[in-house]
Every structure is written in C-alpha cells, then in structure tokens.
Design a protein around this motif. Structure first.
Motif, short mmCIF file in Angstrom:
data_model
loop_
_atom_site.label_atom_id
_atom_site.label_comp_id
_atom_site.label_asym_id
_atom_site.label_seq_id
_atom_site.Cartn_x
_atom_site.Cartn_y
_atom_site.Cartn_z
N TYR A 26 0.81 -1.22 0.00
CA TYR A 26 0.00 0.00 0.00
C TYR A 26 0.84 1.27 0.00
O TYR A 26 0.32 2.36 0.02
N GLY A 64 10.17 7.92 7.80
CA GLY A 64 10.86 7.66 6.53
C GLY A 64 9.87 7.17 5.50
O GLY A 64 8.66 7.39 5.65
N GLY A 65 10.33 6.40 4.62
CA GLY A 65 11.26 5.29 4.59
C GLY A 65 11.37 4.59 5.95
O GLY A 65 10.53 4.77 6.80
N GLU A 66 12.40 3.83 6.08
CA GLU A 66 12.62 3.17 7.37
C GLU A 66 13.77 3.89 8.08
O GLU A 66 14.93 3.74 7.69
N THR A 92 9.05 6.26 14.24
CA THR A 92 8.14 5.23 13.72
C THR A 92 8.95 4.28 12.85
O THR A 92 9.74 4.70 12.01
N SER A 116 4.98 -0.38 13.15
CA SER A 116 3.95 -0.69 12.16
C SER A 116 3.96 -2.18 11.90
O SER A 116 5.00 -2.75 11.59
N VAL A 155 -2.40 -0.96 9.57
CA VAL A 155 -3.19 -0.46 8.43
C VAL A 155 -4.16 -1.58 8.04
O VAL A 155 -3.74 -2.71 7.78
N MET A 185 -4.89 4.80 3.24
CA MET A 185 -5.05 6.08 2.53
C MET A 185 -4.61 5.95 1.08
O MET A 185 -3.69 5.18 0.78
N ASN A 190 -0.80 3.80 -5.39
CA ASN A 190 -1.52 2.66 -4.79
C ASN A 190 -3.03 2.75 -5.02
O ASN A 190 -3.78 2.04 -4.37
N1 SAM Z 1 9.03 2.57 7.97
C1 SAM Z 1 8.41 3.22 9.07
C2 SAM Z 1 7.22 2.45 9.55
O1 SAM Z 1 6.94 1.36 9.04
O2 SAM Z 1 6.58 2.90 10.49
C3 SAM Z 1 8.05 4.68 8.84
C4 SAM Z 1 7.49 5.08 7.53
S1 SAM Z 1 5.93 4.43 7.12
C5 SAM Z 1 5.59 5.28 5.61
C6 SAM Z 1 4.92 5.21 8.33
C7 SAM Z 1 3.52 4.66 8.50
O3 SAM Z 1 2.77 4.97 7.34
C8 SAM Z 1 3.44 3.15 8.69
O4 SAM Z 1 2.63 2.88 9.81
C9 SAM Z 1 2.76 2.68 7.44
O5 SAM Z 1 2.00 1.54 7.66
C10 SAM Z 1 1.91 3.89 7.10
N2 SAM Z 1 1.43 3.92 5.72
C11 SAM Z 1 2.15 3.84 4.58
N3 SAM Z 1 1.35 3.90 3.50
C12 SAM Z 1 0.09 4.03 3.98
C13 SAM Z 1 -1.18 4.14 3.37
N4 SAM Z 1 -1.34 4.11 2.06
N5 SAM Z 1 -2.26 4.27 4.17
C14 SAM Z 1 -2.13 4.30 5.52
N6 SAM Z 1 -0.96 4.20 6.16
C15 SAM Z 1 0.14 4.05 5.39
#
Ligand code: SAM
Length: 306
Positions: A26, A64-66, A92, A116, A155, A185, A190
């Motif tokens: 996603y 991030g990213g991670e 995060t 996450s 998610v 979202m 996506n």
């Molecule tokens: N890699 C880190 C992590 O996994 O938390 C930080 C970055 S990640 C983009 C941050 C959060 O955004 C994560 O909880 C991820 O599941 C969420 N996320 C990414 N794409 C998303 C989407 N399309 N809808 C909802 N949450 C999303």
C-alpha cells in the motif's frame, strides 16, 4: 505557534530517508528513489529542528522510509532530544531492526516508539511487505516493550487482514501495547490497491460490535478511542472522517521540503534556501496552513513519511 484557525502547531515529522527494507503493497516505496545528495544531512536536520523549536515546535517524530536503516540515526535522535524546547522525540519503524539496535536506541534517550505491523501471520506478512520477517518484528516488539512505550499501528486492508482485528486486540492486550488501527489512505501509485482494500472505521466497529459491545470513549489528536472487551484501542480515520480541525503537524520530507498537509504541495525547500533568519518567513507560511485537506497531491509516502 498558532495558525489562522487557532490550531496549536507543535509537532514536526521529519523523514530521514526515502529508503525502506520493506516494499509494502500500500506504500509508494518502490517508486522514485531520491538521490543521496538530495537527502537532508544530520547537520541540516539539527539546524532545521532548532529553527522550528524557536517557532514553538515541541515534538519531533522521526520517520521515513525506514529510519532505522539510516546510518547513525540514534546519534541524530540523541542530538535532537537535547535541543532547547524539544520535549518529545519519537520514532516510527517497521520493527525489523529493533532488536539489533535496541541498546543504541535506548542510549539515544528515546522514550516511545511507533511500530507498524499489519498481520500476525507469516505468509501474509511476506505478501504485504515482500520480506519473510515477521519473526524479527515480533522479537523487536518483545524486546522494546520492556523499556519503551509502544504504539502498534495496523493499516487495515479488506482483502488482507480484516479477519485479524480481534487477534491484534488480544496480542496488544497481552503485551500492554497501545493499539491503533489505521484506515488505508490513497497515496502515490496505490490507487487501485486502495480502492480494493479500503474499509472504513465504522464497518470495523460494526464487526466488533457483533462479537461484544464496543463503546466510543474519546477523540484525541488524530485518534478516536474505543473500549472493547476491557481494552482501549484507537482508530485513525484519516479517510472517512479526517481530523484536520485537530491537526497540529508540519512535515519535512527526505529532501527538505516543508509540507503543511500530507496531501498538500511542498511549500518551501529547507535544504536549498538560506536558513539563517528564516523564522519570520516560516511564521507567515505556517499561519496559512490550510483548514482542510485539499487533495492537491497524492503523497509519495516513503519520501514524505507517514
Ligand atoms: N518505515 C516506518 C514504519 O513502518 O513505520 C516509517 C514510515 S511508514 C511510511 C509510516 C507509516 O505509514 C506506517 O505505519 C505505514 O503503515 C503507514 N502507511 C504507509 N502507506 C500508507 C497508506 N497508504 N495508508 C495508511 N498508512 C500508510
């Protein structure tokens, strides 16, 4: 610092890298790699945090990213935590590197993290993230929960994990985690996946309600809290009921672009611009933070940071 609608803007999310070791179905991670030289350096990030703390930012979220794949990230966290006016720094992470980096994370002074995790099943984990890594994330949760306050972010996806809601509640209850479900979202690249997998919080509450009573408790910031089976969990309803009226956030992406809203366009690049004496300009820009999401832009989630 207050914007023109009286919202107190006290939180800054900083994306420290667009790179991620996962490729979640996603997310936008597989697209558009940022060149290394475009990414904010630690010195630039520290300078930017100082500027924003002068403007009234108190809380920093590293994303991030991670973030844990960025070299020496815990050094940066330690430095940011010591900046005058910054009272809270959190991170995060997808949890994969937590156990091996636990000591340095604790030394950085961080008190809380968000992890996450979208499934508790190994095969599904591989499908969602592209990595056979559930065991490592579970190990990371078990170690970090001994020392840190943990929010677990899930998610929800209609076709992939909707049947695990109850399992996540049990899992979090047993481990004393703060559980939050997140509505998926629409983000860059996506759209089809999002359309096929979106499920609103109301549908989920209805499902749980068929098992036992669910009671709405309160709304705080971006989260609605519910009581179910003697357990409090949260829901981030970004799509079906956005919480712009409570939005206290600014975002800086991995390139140094400032966003007033996840779905807005970047308003200023803080890497490129002369930062000395920029507070006045920023004050004027932040004052104009939009009232509501304008959907001008589908975010590149890994660059802006979720
Ligand atoms: N890699 C880190 C992590 O996994 O938390 C930080 C970055 S990640 C983009 C941050 C959060 O955004 C994560 O909880 C991820 O599941 C969420 N996320 C990414 N794409 C998303 C989407 N399309 N809808 C909802 N949450 C999303």
């Amino acid at each position: 610092m207050r914007d023109r609608f009286g919202r107190k803007i006290d939180t800054l999310r900083i994306s420290v890298t667009d790179r991620c070791n996962f490729g979640c179905l996603y997310c936008s991670g597989a697209f558009n790699k940022v060149r290394k030289e475009e990414i904010l350096s630690f010195e630039e990030i520290i300078e930017i945090v100082k500027i924003f703390s002068n403007l009234g930012i108190e809380k920093i979220k590293i994303t991030g990213g991670e973030p844990l794949i960025r070299k020496n990230i815990t050094y940066l966290i330690g430095k940011i935590s010591k900046i005058k006016g910054i009272s809270d720094v959190s991170l995060t992470t997808n949890g994969f590197y937590l156990s091996e980096k636990m000591d340095e994370i604790l030394n950085s002074g961080i008190k809380r993290i968000n992890i996450s995790l979208d499934t508790l099943k190994r095969d599904r984990f591989k499908i969602i993230t592209g990595i056979d890594g559930l065991y490592r994330v579970l190990e990371g949760i078990d170690i970090s929960r001994k020392y840190l306050k943990i929010k677990l972010n899930v998610v929800l996806m209609k076709n992939l994990n909707l049947d695990e809601i109850f399992d996540f509640i049990e899992f979090s209850k047993e481990r004393d985690l703060i559980l939050r479900f997140i509505e998926i979202m629409p983000v860059y690249k996506n759209l089809n996946f999002w359309k096929n997998n979106f499920v609103s919080y109301k549908e989920v509450i209805e499902r749980l309600g068929n098992l036992k009573e669910v009671r709405f408790l309160s709304e705080k910031g971006n989260t609605k809290y519910f009581l179910f089976d003697d357990f409090v969990f949260g829901f981030i309803t970004s799509v079906s009921e956005p919480f712009c009226y409570n939005c206290n956030k600014l975002r800086i992406d991995a390139r140094g672009n400032l966003f007033l809203c996840l779905y807005g366009r970047p308003v200023l690049n803080l890497k490129m611009i002369e930062r000395k004496g920029i507070e006045k300009t920023l004050e004027k820009i932040i004052y104009l933070k939009p009232k509501k999401r304008e959907n001008l832009n589908l975010p590149l989630m890994n660059v802006v940071g979720g």
